[in-house]
Motif scaffolding. Structure first.
Motif, PDB file in Angstrom:
ATOM      1  N   PHE A 135      63.552 -18.865 -43.002  1.00  0.00           N
ATOM      2  CA  PHE A 135      62.539 -18.789 -41.989  1.00  0.00           C
ATOM      3  C   PHE A 135      62.115 -17.411 -41.694  1.00  0.00           C
ATOM      4  CE2 PHE A 135      66.362 -18.175 -39.449  1.00  0.00           C
ATOM      5  CZ  PHE A 135      65.777 -17.352 -38.454  1.00  0.00           C
ATOM      6  N   HIS A 136      60.879 -17.244 -41.125  1.00  0.00           N
ATOM      7  CA  HIS A 136      60.310 -16.147 -40.756  1.00  0.00           C
ATOM      8  C   HIS A 136      59.985 -16.044 -39.091  1.00  0.00           C
ATOM      9  CE1 HIS A 136      58.178 -12.252 -40.277  1.00  0.00           C
ATOM     10  NE2 HIS A 136      58.785 -11.875 -41.573  1.00  0.00           N
ATOM     11  N   ILE A 137      60.398 -15.039 -38.472  1.00  0.00           N
ATOM     12  CA  ILE A 137      59.979 -14.918 -37.088  1.00  0.00           C
ATOM     13  C   ILE A 137      58.598 -15.318 -36.722  1.00  0.00           C
ATOM     14  CG2 ILE A 137      59.560 -12.600 -36.972  1.00  0.00           C
ATOM     15  CD1 ILE A 137      61.546 -14.585 -34.504  1.00  0.00           C
ATOM     16  N   ASP A 152      55.835 -21.993 -49.960  1.00  0.00           N
ATOM     17  CA  ASP A 152      55.026 -20.690 -49.772  1.00  0.00           C
ATOM     18  C   ASP A 152      55.240 -19.731 -51.035  1.00  0.00           C
ATOM     19  OD1 ASP A 152      53.400 -18.657 -48.934  1.00  0.00           O
ATOM     20  OD2 ASP A 152      54.999 -17.843 -47.463  1.00  0.00           O
ATOM     21  N   ASN A 153      54.153 -19.725 -51.775  1.00  0.00           N
ATOM     22  CA  ASN A 153      54.426 -18.677 -52.953  1.00  0.00           C
ATOM     23  C   ASN A 153      55.593 -19.210 -53.853  1.00  0.00           C
ATOM     24  OD1 ASN A 153      52.104 -17.178 -52.297  1.00  0.00           O
ATOM     25  ND2 ASN A 153      53.548 -15.815 -50.896  1.00  0.00           N
ATOM     26  N   GLY A 154      55.882 -20.624 -54.019  1.00  0.00           N
ATOM     27  CA  GLY A 154      56.582 -21.263 -55.062  1.00  0.00           C
ATOM     28  C   GLY A 154      58.152 -21.140 -54.299  1.00  0.00           C
ATOM     29  N   LYS A 155      58.281 -20.866 -53.071  1.00  0.00           N
ATOM     30  CA  LYS A 155      59.492 -20.957 -52.349  1.00  0.00           C
ATOM     31  C   LYS A 155      59.428 -21.759 -51.448  1.00  0.00           C
ATOM     32  CE  LYS A 155      61.068 -16.416 -53.845  1.00  0.00           C
ATOM     33  NZ  LYS A 155      61.517 -15.075 -53.440  1.00  0.00           N
TER      34      LYS A 155
END
Length: 241
Positions: free
Chosen positions: A30-32, A55-58
């Motif tokens: 996860f990203h903030i 997101d971009n293959g992830k």
């Protein structure tokens, strides 16, 4: 579909971390920036609800909902109610103070009203005393006028009243009588002379009284009734030598 998990790790300097999910061996990135409130940093063990997107293959967490933060918010929203309840509990004391304040106000108004009545009564007493004093002065003056009438005979009331007033101003009785006599004489002379007028008569034979002759030599021109100029006109006619 939303799933739930807990924050497993978070790197503050880089702004991302990983979420552990029950039944999953692999942690989710996860990203903030995907948190609705970026100003409050994620804490280890914090419960989250989110969607899993690619997101971009992830795979990563998206549309993150902070469950623990929502509970804290709900608790904060409940605090004003508790505060209101506390105020409600404190209201009897507040009402007691309000009741005492109203009592003090009423007592103050009663005191002001009593003082106003006392001042008014004092003023009425003062007025009555002044009126009584004025009546006494008038009665004393009337008595003096009556005494003057008995001593001097009938004189104009104005003359007697003036002398009575002078008596009230601490003039001695003897000097008052002397002054009344003088004023009465002058008044009588004024009344007498006011009956005369210059009509061109010049000689003693034209005069009907000594007072008339005196009026003419003092007030009328070209009279010939005081040959020796001693101020006594018609001496032989009226027996004034």
């Amino acid at each position: 579909m939303f799933v739930e998990g807990k924050v497993k790790s978070y790197i503050v300097e880089r702004g991302f971390g990983f979420i552990s999910m029950d039944g999953e061996s692999k942690d989710l990135f996860f990203h903030i920036k995907d948190f609705p409130n970026k100003s409050v940093e994620p804490k280890i063990g914090e419960k989250l609800k989110f969607r899993i997107v690619e997101d971009n293959g992830k795979l990563k967490a998206d549309q993150i909902v902070r469950l623990d933060l929502k509970q804290n918010t709900a608790a904060l929203e409940a605090q004003p109610q508790q505060h209101s309840y506390a105020n409600h509990n404190a209201s009897p004391r507040f009402n007691e103070r309000s009741r005492k304040g109203r009592i003090f106000t009423i007592v103050g108004l009663i005191i002001i009203a009593v003082l106003a009545v006392l001042v008014y009564n004092k003023y009425q007493d003062y007025r009555q005393a002044q009126q009584l004093k004025a009546q006494q002065l008038m009665q004393e003056q009337a008595q003096i006028v009556e005494q003057q009438r008995e001593a001097l005979g009938d004189l104009p009331d104005r003359v007697l009243s003036e002398q009575g007033q002078r008596h009230l101003d601490n003039t001695s009785s003897q000097s008052l009588r002397t002054e009344v006599i003088n004023v009465a004489a002058n008044t009588q002379a004024q009344v007498t002379t006011s009956q005369f007028k210059c009509d061109g008569r010049e000689h003693c034979g034209q005069m009907h009284s000594y007072e008339e002759a005196v009026f003419f030599i003092k007030n009328c021109p070209n009279t010939q009734m005081d040959g020796d100029h001693d101020g006594i006109p018609c001496e032989d006619q009226f027996g004034r030598h």
